[in-house]
Every structure is written in C-alpha cells, then in structure tokens.
Scaffold this motif. Structure first.
Motif, mmCIF file in Angstrom:
data_model
loop_
_atom_site.group_PDB
_atom_site.id
_atom_site.type_symbol
_atom_site.label_atom_id
_atom_site.label_comp_id
_atom_site.label_asym_id
_atom_site.label_seq_id
_atom_site.Cartn_x
_atom_site.Cartn_y
_atom_site.Cartn_z
ATOM 1 N N VAL A 1 5.497 2.876 5.812
ATOM 2 C CA VAL A 1 4.133 2.419 6.108
ATOM 3 C C VAL A 1 4.182 1.076 6.828
ATOM 4 O O VAL A 1 3.505 0.857 7.836
ATOM 5 C CB VAL A 1 3.293 2.324 4.821
ATOM 6 C CG1 VAL A 1 1.947 1.667 5.099
ATOM 7 C CG2 VAL A 1 3.062 3.710 4.224
ATOM 8 N N SER B 1 9.560 5.987 -3.314
ATOM 9 C CA SER B 1 8.406 5.094 -3.194
ATOM 10 C C SER B 1 8.738 3.891 -2.323
ATOM 11 O O SER B 1 7.900 3.429 -1.536
ATOM 12 C CB SER B 1 7.946 4.621 -4.584
ATOM 13 O OG SER B 1 7.438 5.693 -5.344
ATOM 14 N N ALA C 1 0.836 -1.205 0.000
ATOM 15 C CA ALA C 1 0.000 0.000 0.000
ATOM 16 C C ALA C 1 0.871 1.255 0.000
ATOM 17 O O ALA C 1 0.573 2.240 -0.692
ATOM 18 C CB ALA C 1 -0.929 -0.005 1.218
ATOM 19 N N GLY C 2 1.956 1.208 0.762
ATOM 20 C CA GLY C 2 2.858 2.360 0.804
ATOM 21 C C GLY C 2 3.533 2.605 -0.528
ATOM 22 O O GLY C 2 3.677 3.755 -0.964
ATOM 23 N N LEU D 1 1.459 6.797 -6.811
ATOM 24 C CA LEU D 1 0.340 7.694 -7.129
ATOM 25 C C LEU D 1 0.686 9.148 -6.828
ATOM 26 O O LEU D 1 0.177 10.068 -7.483
ATOM 27 C CB LEU D 1 -0.901 7.280 -6.339
ATOM 28 C CG LEU D 1 -1.573 5.979 -6.782
ATOM 29 C CD1 LEU D 1 -2.715 5.618 -5.836
ATOM 30 C CD2 LEU D 1 -2.103 6.080 -8.216
ATOM 31 N N LEU D 2 1.563 9.355 -5.837
ATOM 32 C CA LEU D 2 2.037 10.707 -5.521
ATOM 33 C C LEU D 2 3.153 11.163 -6.454
ATOM 34 O O LEU D 2 3.692 12.254 -6.298
ATOM 35 C CB LEU D 2 2.528 10.764 -4.070
ATOM 36 C CG LEU D 2 1.452 10.622 -2.980
ATOM 37 C CD1 LEU D 2 2.097 10.476 -1.609
ATOM 38 C CD2 LEU D 2 0.517 11.815 -3.005
ATOM 39 N N GLU E 1 -2.095 6.420 8.600
ATOM 40 C CA GLU E 1 -2.498 7.415 7.622
ATOM 41 C C GLU E 1 -1.275 8.274 7.292
ATOM 42 O O GLU E 1 -0.240 8.181 7.967
ATOM 43 C CB GLU E 1 -3.657 8.256 8.157
ATOM 44 C CG GLU E 1 -4.916 7.417 8.394
ATOM 45 C CD GLU E 1 -6.117 8.256 8.769
ATOM 46 O OE1 GLU E 1 -6.028 9.510 8.702
ATOM 47 O OE2 GLU E 1 -7.142 7.671 9.133
ATOM 48 N N LEU E 2 -1.404 9.108 6.282
ATOM 49 C CA LEU E 2 -0.240 9.849 5.785
ATOM 50 C C LEU E 2 0.466 10.679 6.871
ATOM 51 O O LEU E 2 1.701 10.652 6.957
ATOM 52 C CB LEU E 2 -0.639 10.736 4.598
ATOM 53 C CG LEU E 2 0.509 11.319 3.775
ATOM 54 C CD1 LEU E 2 1.452 10.232 3.258
ATOM 55 C CD2 LEU E 2 -0.045 12.118 2.588
ATOM 56 N N CYS F 1 2.417 1.729 -3.535
ATOM 57 C CA CYS F 1 1.412 2.243 -4.474
ATOM 58 C C CYS F 1 1.107 3.713 -4.210
ATOM 59 O O CYS F 1 0.965 4.508 -5.146
ATOM 60 C CB CYS F 1 0.129 1.412 -4.368
ATOM 61 S SG CYS F 1 0.238 -0.248 -5.069
ATOM 62 N N THR F 2 1.038 4.078 -2.923
ATOM 63 C CA THR F 2 0.796 5.482 -2.577
ATOM 64 C C THR F 2 1.924 6.368 -3.097
ATOM 65 O O THR F 2 1.675 7.443 -3.671
ATOM 66 C CB THR F 2 0.677 5.643 -1.043
ATOM 67 O OG1 THR F 2 -0.421 4.866 -0.580
ATOM 68 C CG2 THR F 2 0.458 7.101 -0.661
#
Length: 203
Positions: free
Chosen positions: A176, A169, A154-155, A161-162, A188-189, A157-158
């Motif tokens: 995360v 990344s 998830a981290g 996306l950022l 959360e962020l 992918c985030t």
C-alpha cells in the motif's frame, strides 16, 4: 455505539493533540469498560513524531496502551525515529542501531499484542511469540513521500482485518505504501493486487 460496533479502533497522532492522553483515559473509563466482546476488538495506535513530548508524558501514554490491552488487541506502529524515542523512554538509554533489536526489546517490555516498525527500506512486526522482517518496495523516485507512513499503517490494518498472518500483513502494508509513493494517491485493493503482481513479474 460507534465503538461497540467497530472491528477496528484507531487512535492516531497522539503527539499532535494536546488533550490526547486525557481523551485516551476517557475512552478507557467511559467507553471500553462499559461493554464486552466475545472476541477482542483491535485497537491500533500511532503516536506520530513524539519528540515534542516529554519522557514523562510518553511513559504515561505507554502505560495507557497496556490498560487498553485489557479490553482490546493492541497494535502499536512506529517509524524508526519514534522507535528510538520509545526505546529511550523505556530503557533510559539510546537504542541499538538496528531496528530488529530495538523492536525485540520494546515488545519485551510492553504488554501489548503487536508492535510494527517501519522505515523506507524495511518493515517488521513483533508479537510475544513471533517476529517477521520484510524488505519494503523502495523507490529512488517517489512521486510523494509525505503520507507514506499513514498508508503503511492503513495497509497493515487492512491485512489484519482480512485475517492475514503477520508476514502477509506487513507485505500488504509495504505494498500500500509502495503503491502510494509511486502514484501519489492512496490505492484501493485492486491497485495493491496489481502492484504486487507487477513487482513479482519484474523480479
């Protein structure tokens, strides 16, 4: 519409879903081939513990990944055990002991955009032109370890996306996951930002 409007498509836990290969084929035939984007979407794949699948089924799944790459920017994430299994399916022999060499040879054989490998103590990512390696935020006293890989993914992918670069990344993914295993809940962020600040201060 769900696929058309998405920046990120995640197809996960392939080994746990009996019909997963046929589902992937259906997505390729009935969904992705029906529309086009000016900019390729990202498709993220996590095979999960694929030792229960035959070499033939693993090879078929890898072939499908390369078909997905015609429609999307394909990223594949593997832990160390999964990387060893994929290497064996591709090269019909055991992988080298080090994750870096294994990753280089896997990405060299597959026509995908990004390969991500991770273990408890290190993580790395590969493209055809770039490779990065980052130490994980390892702890000897985790509150929880089950789900660390999911939070890592998830981290990552985030971060993508950022529009972070590859190394950043991977750092995001490690942060995360590191935050999750220490607190027992997915961060959360702002939690991730504070975690990185505290780690930097401690070092």
């Amino acid at each position: 519409d769900l696929y058309t409007e998405s920046d990120l498509i995640c197809l996960l836990n392939w080994s746990e879903i009996d019909a997963s290969t046929n589902i992937w084929k259906g997505i390729l035939k009935d969904v992705l081939s029906k529309y086009s984007h000016t900019k390729k979407q990202t498709a993220f794949f996590f095979l999960f513990y694929c030792s229960k699948r035959s070499s033939e089924s693993i090879t078929e799944a890898l072939d499908l990944l390369q078909r997905f790459a015609k429609h999307a920017r394909v990223m594949l994430s593997l832990n160390k055990n999964e990387a060893d299994i994929i290497y064996r399916a591709l090269y019909l022999k055991k992988s080298k002991n080090d994750l870096l060499t294994t990753g280089k040879e896997i990405i060299g054989r597959l026509s995908i955009d990004t390969l991500v490998l991770h273990s408890a103590k290190e993580a790395m990512a590969f493209t055809k032109k770039e490779q990065v390696r980052v130490d994980s935020f390892f702890t000897t006293e985790p509150v929880i370890s089950t789900g660390a890989g999911d939070n890592f993914n998830a981290g990552f992918c985030t971060g993508q996306l950022l529009e972070l670069d590859l190394e950043s990344s991977v750092i995001m993914a490690n942060a995360v996951s590191g935050c999750y295993v220490r607190k027992g809940i997915s961060p959360e962020l702002p939690d991730v930002v504070n975690f990185l600040k505290n780690i930097s201060t401690a070092n």
